[in-house]
Design an enzyme around this catalytic site. Structure first.
Site, short mmCIF file in Angstrom:
data_model
loop_
_atom_site.label_atom_id
_atom_site.label_comp_id
_atom_site.label_asym_id
_atom_site.label_seq_id
_atom_site.Cartn_x
_atom_site.Cartn_y
_atom_site.Cartn_z
N CYS A 1 13.73 -0.97 4.01
CA CYS A 1 13.53 -2.05 3.04
C CYS A 1 14.38 -1.81 1.80
O CYS A 1 14.23 -0.80 1.11
CB CYS A 1 12.05 -2.13 2.66
SG CYS A 1 11.70 -3.29 1.33
N GLY B 1 -0.52 0.06 -4.67
CA GLY B 1 -1.72 -0.69 -4.31
C GLY B 1 -2.83 -0.41 -5.29
O GLY B 1 -3.23 0.73 -5.47
N CYS C 1 0.80 -1.21 0.00
CA CYS C 1 0.00 0.00 0.00
C CYS C 1 0.84 1.26 0.00
O CYS C 1 2.05 1.23 0.13
CB CYS C 1 -0.95 0.01 1.18
SG CYS C 1 -0.10 -0.05 2.74
N CYS D 1 14.29 -10.85 2.55
CA CYS D 1 13.79 -11.66 1.43
C CYS D 1 14.93 -12.33 0.69
O CYS D 1 14.73 -13.35 0.03
CB CYS D 1 12.95 -10.81 0.48
SG CYS D 1 13.77 -9.33 -0.14
N TYR E 1 12.60 -2.36 -6.70
CA TYR E 1 11.36 -2.51 -7.47
C TYR E 1 10.19 -1.66 -6.98
O TYR E 1 9.47 -1.09 -7.79
CB TYR E 1 10.94 -3.98 -7.45
CG TYR E 1 9.62 -4.27 -8.12
CD1 TYR E 1 9.47 -4.13 -9.50
CD2 TYR E 1 8.51 -4.67 -7.38
CE1 TYR E 1 8.25 -4.38 -10.12
CE2 TYR E 1 7.29 -4.94 -7.99
CZ TYR E 1 7.16 -4.78 -9.36
OH TYR E 1 5.96 -5.03 -9.97
N ASN F 1 0.86 1.62 6.13
CA ASN F 1 1.70 0.87 5.19
C ASN F 1 2.62 -0.01 6.02
O ASN F 1 3.39 0.48 6.82
CB ASN F 1 2.51 1.83 4.33
CG ASN F 1 3.55 1.13 3.47
OD1 ASN F 1 4.59 1.70 3.16
ND2 ASN F 1 3.30 -0.10 3.09
N GLY F 2 2.52 -1.32 5.82
CA GLY F 2 3.40 -2.22 6.54
C GLY F 2 2.68 -3.47 6.98
O GLY F 2 1.62 -3.83 6.46
#
Length: 485
Positions: free
Chosen positions: A251, A42, A16, A456, A257, A117-118
């Site tokens: 992040c 989003g 989002c 990730c 991306y 957001n999160g």
């Protein structure tokens, strides 16, 4: 129904984007513009809440910002000089209107609206405890946990109740909240999710990305710092830092991306970083070829960097159509295989008989890469090599990104050589984790104290994952239908 994003459906998705403004005569209209700039974060639903000094007004809808917030009657129904908005991409669970944000509740201190957001990684445990104490939840979003924690806090002032709530939360969050006392914006202590602050005229603006500030003509002031709470009211701007300082872990995938290339993240141009990622990729993984071809659109900056460093010409070997709707209802299974060409098509005249290097930002399940490679083969490519502008994605994200379970991540199940065989390329290579850090201006990843959240890629999660550790998978779905947006 088949989405017309056959290349995008196999991407990691940011869940989002948030946008808030205080002190603007046309606050809701400004928020709608800001959300347009954040639409990539989003695409399933959008919402705006506004405060007119007496009452809260909210409009939430499924679908894109365009079509839901481009009508004068909707904006006129959201009066006031303070407003906040949200664009949402859900993960698991339903996508019902009840989960669309901002979420609103009447508390003892007055109305409270929150856009998040999160992902709260202990939301299920907190929800169990709250339900036992009598809380009644109206959504399946972890964001609602924040409202209940504020409502049930024993502290006297709203700010203290809010801080009390945040201190019980694990995970990642950037929040924009509306209260009768003013606007509250905050960021988790590690700064995993982004949030920036700007100003347009006498109004203050908060947004997930600087590109949303650009959209409304706001000047970038600064990022909201990790662990910082900023309050804007008729008394001015106040900053609180209730958490003990720790090394931030923003992040890293925002640079790879999630963020738009025209945004500035942590003081760095996203476009410049992505070009430098391409340079590092070319240094680490050279290959002889006729053309460097991006997988549109996310692979383009890295492909430019790869081409410039390698000296191999950059060409558009995949052409994207920008005039196809979000979904396409298939008239029958017989033409389902044609769906991939609704959005992208091979530039056959360029590719036929050539050795090509495809540049993409990531491989998740591998289904998309398989389709792309086959499209190039069908167009007559002599050799197809693939270079990925990030390390292999081997671990799921629990901080606000829609990631498949680990068993469905191709890199978690196969070696790079096995992945190359699976997607049928002549060669496959990924950027190293140190190469990614170098593209961001670091010498390498600091193994003792990583500079970013890169879980990730590495599995090094910067917070506790209480719900993953303590709750069985079947209970996770029944207790909380989806992670937050």
């Amino acid at each position: 129904m088949l989405t017309t994003h056959p290349f995008d459906d196999d991407k990691l998705r940011e869940e989002c984007g948030v946008f808030g403004i205080y002190g603007a005569d046309t606050a809701a209209a400004m928020v709608a513009l800001g959300l347009h700039a954040l639409q990539h974060r989003g695409q399933e639903a959008a919402g705006i809440s506004a405060w007119d000094g007496h009452s809260f007004h909210t409009h939430r809808a499924m679908g894109h910002v365009a079509g839901n917030f481009d009508r004068d009657d909707i904006i006129r129904a959201l009066p006031g000089k303070m407003a906040a908005g949200h664009v949402r991409y859900a993960t698991t669970g339903d996508t019902a209107l009840r989960n669309v944000q901002p979420l609103y509740a009447d508390l003892a201190s007055g109305g409270f609206a929150v856009a998040h957001n999160g992902n709260i990684s202990n939301a299920m445990k907190l929800k169990r405890d709250l339900v036992r104490r009598g809380s009644i939840f109206q959504s399946t979003s972890d964001t609602e946990v924040i409202i209940h924690l504020v409502a049930t806090s024993s502290y006297r002032t709203l700010l203290d109740r809010f801080i009390d709530a945040l201190k019980q939360i694990e995970g990642a969050y950037s929040l924009v909240c509306l209260t009768p006392e003013g606007m509250i914006a905050c960021r988790d202590p590690l700064g995993i999710r982004p949030l920036v602050m700007g100003r347009v005229g006498d109004a203050y603006v908060f947004a997930s990305e600087t590109v949303a500030l650009d959209m409304v003509g706001a000047t970038f002031l600064r990022s909201v710092e990790p662990g910082e709470i900023v309050i804007v009211s008729d008394k001015g701007v106040r900053s609180h830092r209730p958490f003990a300082p720790i090394s931030p872990r923003p992040c890293i995938f925002e640079h790879v991306y999630f963020s738009r290339p025209d945004s500035i993240v942590d003081g760095t141009s996203v476009y410049s970083v992505r070009k430098q990622i391409g340079v590092e990729l070319a240094r680490e993984n050279p290959i002889d070829a006729d053309y460097v071809i991006p997988v549109p659109d996310s692979g383009t900056p890295a492909a430019i960097g790869y081409a410039q460093h390698s000296g191999i010409p950059f060409e558009l070997g995949i052409i994207r159509s920008h005039y196809v709707g979000r979904t396409f209802i298939q008239p029958g299974d017989g033409i389902r295989h044609l769906g991939v060409k609704l959005k992208h098509n091979a530039n056959r005249a360029l590719i036929d008989g050539k050795k090509i290097i495809l540049i993409d930002d990531s491989i998740v399940r591998g289904t998309t890469s398989l389709k792309i490679v086959q499209m190039m083969r069908d167009a007559g490519a002599k050799e197809v090599h693939m270079r990925i502008a990030s390390p292999p994605t081997r671990h799921s994200c629990f901080y606000g990104v829609d990631t498949p379970e680990r068993a469905k991540l191709l890199a978690a199940q196969m070696s790079v050589a096995e992945m190359a065989d699976y997607i049928k390329v002549d060669s496959l290579a990924f950027l190293s984790i140190d190469g990614l850090y170098r593209a961001l201006g670091e010498e390498a990843r600091d193994e003792g104290k990583p500079q970013y959240c890169d879980a990730c890629f590495t599995g090094d999660y910067p917070t506790h994952l209480t719900d993953q550790e303590d709750v069985a998978p079947a209970d996770q779905l029944s207790l909380l239908g989806e992670r937050a947006a």
